[in-house]
Design a protein around this motif. Structure first.
Motif, PDB file in Angstrom:
ATOM      1  N   VAL A  81       0.855  -1.181   0.000  1.00  0.00           N
ATOM      2  CA  VAL A  81       0.000   0.000   0.000  1.00  0.00           C
ATOM      3  C   VAL A  81       0.898   1.240   0.000  1.00  0.00           C
ATOM      4  O   VAL A  81       1.699   1.434   0.925  1.00  0.00           O
ATOM      5  N   GLU A  82       0.766   2.059  -1.027  1.00  0.00           N
ATOM      6  CA  GLU A  82       1.578   3.272  -1.114  1.00  0.00           C
ATOM      7  C   GLU A  82       1.067   4.304  -0.112  1.00  0.00           C
ATOM      8  O   GLU A  82      -0.102   4.700  -0.153  1.00  0.00           O
ATOM      9  N   VAL A  83       1.949   4.745   0.782  1.00  0.00           N
ATOM     10  CA  VAL A  83       1.547   5.691   1.819  1.00  0.00           C
ATOM     11  C   VAL A  83       2.242   7.043   1.690  1.00  0.00           C
ATOM     12  O   VAL A  83       1.805   8.025   2.291  1.00  0.00           O
ATOM     13  N   GLN A  84       3.320   7.123   0.905  1.00  0.00           N
ATOM     14  CA  GLN A  84       4.043   8.385   0.773  1.00  0.00           C
ATOM     15  C   GLN A  84       4.917   8.334  -0.469  1.00  0.00           C
ATOM     16  O   GLN A  84       5.443   7.278  -0.839  1.00  0.00           O
ATOM     17  N   THR A  85       5.075   9.481  -1.122  1.00  0.00           N
ATOM     18  CA  THR A  85       5.961   9.610  -2.274  1.00  0.00           C
ATOM     19  C   THR A  85       6.943  10.742  -2.002  1.00  0.00           C
ATOM     20  O   THR A  85       6.533  11.877  -1.745  1.00  0.00           O
ATOM     21  N   LEU A  86       8.230  10.407  -2.029  1.00  0.00           N
ATOM     22  CA  LEU A  86       9.288  11.381  -1.750  1.00  0.00           C
ATOM     23  C   LEU A  86       9.814  11.915  -3.078  1.00  0.00           C
ATOM     24  O   LEU A  86      10.266  11.147  -3.928  1.00  0.00           O
ATOM     25  N   ARG A  87       9.802  13.234  -3.241  1.00  0.00           N
ATOM     26  CA  ARG A  87      10.150  13.861  -4.520  1.00  0.00           C
ATOM     27  C   ARG A  87      11.340  14.823  -4.403  1.00  0.00           C
ATOM     28  O   ARG A  87      11.493  15.711  -5.227  1.00  0.00           O
ATOM     29  N   GLU A  88      12.177  14.652  -3.395  1.00  0.00           N
ATOM     30  CA  GLU A  88      13.284  15.588  -3.195  1.00  0.00           C
ATOM     31  C   GLU A  88      14.411  15.408  -4.211  1.00  0.00           C
ATOM     32  O   GLU A  88      15.223  16.319  -4.395  1.00  0.00           O
ATOM     33  N   HIS A  89      14.525  14.241  -4.842  1.00  0.00           N
ATOM     34  CA  HIS A  89      15.539  14.052  -5.884  1.00  0.00           C
ATOM     35  C   HIS A  89      15.053  14.685  -7.184  1.00  0.00           C
ATOM     36  O   HIS A  89      13.840  14.732  -7.461  1.00  0.00           O
ATOM     37  N   HIS A  90      15.998  15.151  -7.995  1.00  0.00           N
ATOM     38  CA  HIS A  90      15.665  15.838  -9.243  1.00  0.00           C
ATOM     39  C   HIS A  90      16.096  15.062 -10.480  1.00  0.00           C
ATOM     40  O   HIS A  90      16.117  15.611 -11.576  1.00  0.00           O
ATOM     41  N   ASP A  91      16.464  13.811 -10.298  1.00  0.00           N
ATOM     42  CA  ASP A  91      16.832  12.951 -11.429  1.00  0.00           C
ATOM     43  C   ASP A  91      16.587  11.513 -11.013  1.00  0.00           C
ATOM     44  O   ASP A  91      16.079  11.245  -9.917  1.00  0.00           O
TER      45      ASP A  91
END
Length: 614
Positions: A81-91
């Protein structure tokens, strides 16, 4: 009004056998009789085998308490179950690694940063705590990281951009106390990655070319930092020097400590599995070399859509994949060899291979059969193995090399460059080699270091390699092999569900991870996959928008999984059980003991009387 006589238990059980498991559970809420039948062991044994499509010759997990709880474990405790998506990387995010405590993890990316994340926030979410850019050290990108045993240091491996557009690897050691850079070590080729041997020493590689297709791989033991006490002590020492032929190189080193075998996480019965497959073969079932498969229920439309996407973006895929973990080692290394070997005739290559084998046979120390022999009765098994990918037929990695590290090699003290070796013992021999018969694209150890899981893309059956520079075509399906490091043989329990599309000369590493009960891997089909280690079945697919490069289980809780993708995101997955517990309202605190409970009731009665209530 009294109800009439109920149905016999045997008849209720017979009816329940034809119902789905969720209907059985709901029916068990009707009355006490049906509830008792709905927990029947025979019933859940039948539901278990039919729902998960497991051959009945496969026994129940040895640690399972009941069939009902085992069904519930596979259904409710998978981190899907997806609970969080981390988007701090830029590649593209290339690799994930948890600390041994599980309180933090690190991530590496094409954006040339290594980031540290906290997993112990009160609200259960994950947050970024530190980010280090390696571009100031002329790195192209970070590709791998690993915590040392006491979680005080972080090893970070990346691609170093040298002069004339050449690229080799480099390893950096970062203190987790104040995030300072302690040391940097050259690492060639860069997909050696590097690894920790113990809390303070790490292993790196170097490559020296002897001819067009012959090279020498040197594996070095490095001290993580040079403190005051080490001014008169070596900070680097040569471990092994191994000859490579047919343009192959040593890559992907990792260390297995066999002393952990005393408390195994899981025992895979090789003989029982082989007997099971033989019975299936006699019954006209699958071929003996065909793994047991679990139907994921993918529609034809979804597969066609993936194929169309692969065809449409083939040129873009080649451009983006080649700089990642290409089988071509580096512009200053193997790819130069590949380029020049195109101009070398096959007869010259064959002659060089013969000369290299002759030189190696005369200048290689003979292996000691006692190094890998089982311990005598009463003798403690405390062995350390260096594992790596290698080859002998072609440049694509198709073998697992095993070399034992002796106790006196665990430190940089002693001779530095191997002065104790005679001139006749120029190369070190491998203690054991396991041929996978395909291109190896990933490896991972079980927590107890008993089993090595290997991702590979198989070569055609019966293929013959006549030209080392032209390896056989590789399958799109990725096979997940299991190697028992105690018996040093492959278990016939290979798993298959994930796919890859890049060709042989461009395929890259797909990192996998193993927990106590599960094994997970990424794939080029934009999914991560989770299998059960005991039952050999695929349990979940984790969707991303691009290639999934790495997955990582929390060592503290296998119901927490991370996945990293080319879509520049890290996804956090938890089990349905954990999600349900996180969403449920907190329970009121219970009294500490009977006395406090009675005192609480007495105070309540006194207050009521004071307020004029009966």
């Amino acid at each position: 009004m009294e109800s009439g006589p109920g149905l016999p238990d045997s008849l209720v059980l017979e009816i329940f056998l034809y119902l789905p498991h969720n209907v059985v559970l709901n029916a068990g809420l009707t009355c006490r009789q049906w509830f008792a039948v709905s927990r029947d062991e025979f019933l859940w044994r039948e539901l278990f085998y039919s729902y998960y499509r497991i051959p009945r010759s496969v026994p129940r997990h040895p640690a399972a308490v009941s069939w009902y709880r085992e069904f519930k474990r596979l259904y409710d405790c998978i981190p899907c179950v997806e609970v969080q998506t981390l988007r701090e990387h830029h590649d593209q995010v290339l690799h994930l690694a948890f600390s041994h405590r599980g309180h933090r993890f690190s991530s590496c990316s094409k954006d040339c940063t290594v980031k540290l994340w906290d997993t112990e926030r009160p609200d259960g979410s994950i947050s970024l705590v530190h980010s280090s850019s390696m571009r100031q050290f002329n790195w192209g990108y970070t590709q791998f990281s690993q915590f040392n045993a006491d979680d005080t240091l972080l090893l970070v491996s990346g691609v170093y951009l040298g002069p004339h557009h050449s690229s080799s690897g480099e390893i950096a050691v970062i203190s987790l106390e104040n995030y300072t850079l302690l040391s940097r070590v050259r690492n060639k080729p860069y997909d050696v990655f590097g690894c920790w041997l113990n809390e303070t020493h790490l292993i790196s590689g170097n490559l020296h070319w002897i001819g067009n297709m012959t090279s020498c791989s040197v594996l070095w033991l490095n001290k993580a930092f040079q403190d005051i006490e080490s001014e008169n002590v070596n900070v680097v020492k040569r471990l092994f020097k191994i000859q490579n032929i047919n343009a192959s190189t040593i890559r992907t080193v990792m260390v297995a400590h066999c002393r952990r075998h005393d408390t195994p996480d899981l025992l895979l019965d090789y003989e029982a599995q082989a007997q099971c497959q033989q019975e299936q073969l006699q019954q006209g079932g699958r071929s003996q070399h065909q793994p047991l498969l679990f139907d994921l229920g993918a529609t034809d439309n979804e597969e066609d859509e993936d194929e169309e996407d692969s065809d449409d973006n083939s040129e873009e895929r080649r451009e983006m994949r080649l700089p990642k973990f290409s089988s071509v080692a580096s512009p200053s290394g193997l790819d130069n060899v590949l380029f020049h070997c195109q101009k070398v005739e096959a007869q010259d290559r064959e002659l060089e291979t013969k000369v290299a084998k002759l030189m190696g046979s005369r200048c290689t120390k003979a292996s000691d059969p006692k190094l890998l022999s089982p311990p005598a009765p009463g003798e403690e098994e405390d062995k350390t193995y260096l594992l790596f990918t290698t080859g002998s037929l072609t440049y694509s990695p198709h073998q697992i090399g095993i070399k034992r590290i002796m106790p006196d090699q665990m430190t940089t003290c002693g001779p530095v460059l191997g002065e104790e070796r005679s001139t006749e013992e120029f190369f070190d021999s491998l203690d054991h080699v396991i041929d996978i018969h395909g291109h190896i694209i990933g490896m991972g150890l079980s927590p107890d270091h008993r089993y090595l899981y290997v991702n590979s893309r198989a070569w055609p059956a019966g293929c013959v390699i006549s030209d080392p520079m032209s390896p056989p075509p590789i399958a799109e399906e990725i096979d997940l092999h299991v190697i028992d490091l105690k018996s040093l043989r492959e278990e016939r329990r290979s798993l298959r569900a994930h796919r890859a599309f890049t060709p042989n000369d461009e395929c890259f590493f797909i990192f996998l991870d193993v927990s106590r009960d599960f094994v997970a891997s990424g794939a080029e089909d934009k999914h991560g996959y989770i299998w059960d280690r005991h039952y050999n079945i695929c349990l979940a697919r984790l969707r991303h928008d691009d290639v999934v490069n790495s997955v990582a289980f929390s060592p503290a809780d296998q119901e927490l999984l991370l996945s990293a993708s080319d879509d520049s995101t890290i996804k956090v997955w938890r089990s349905p059980r954990m999600v349900r517990l996180a969403q449920s309202p907190p329970r009121p605190p219970r009294p500490r003991n009977l006395l406090s409970s009675l005192l609480g009731r007495g105070n309540a009665a006194t207050n009521a009387n004071m307020n004029g209530k009966p």
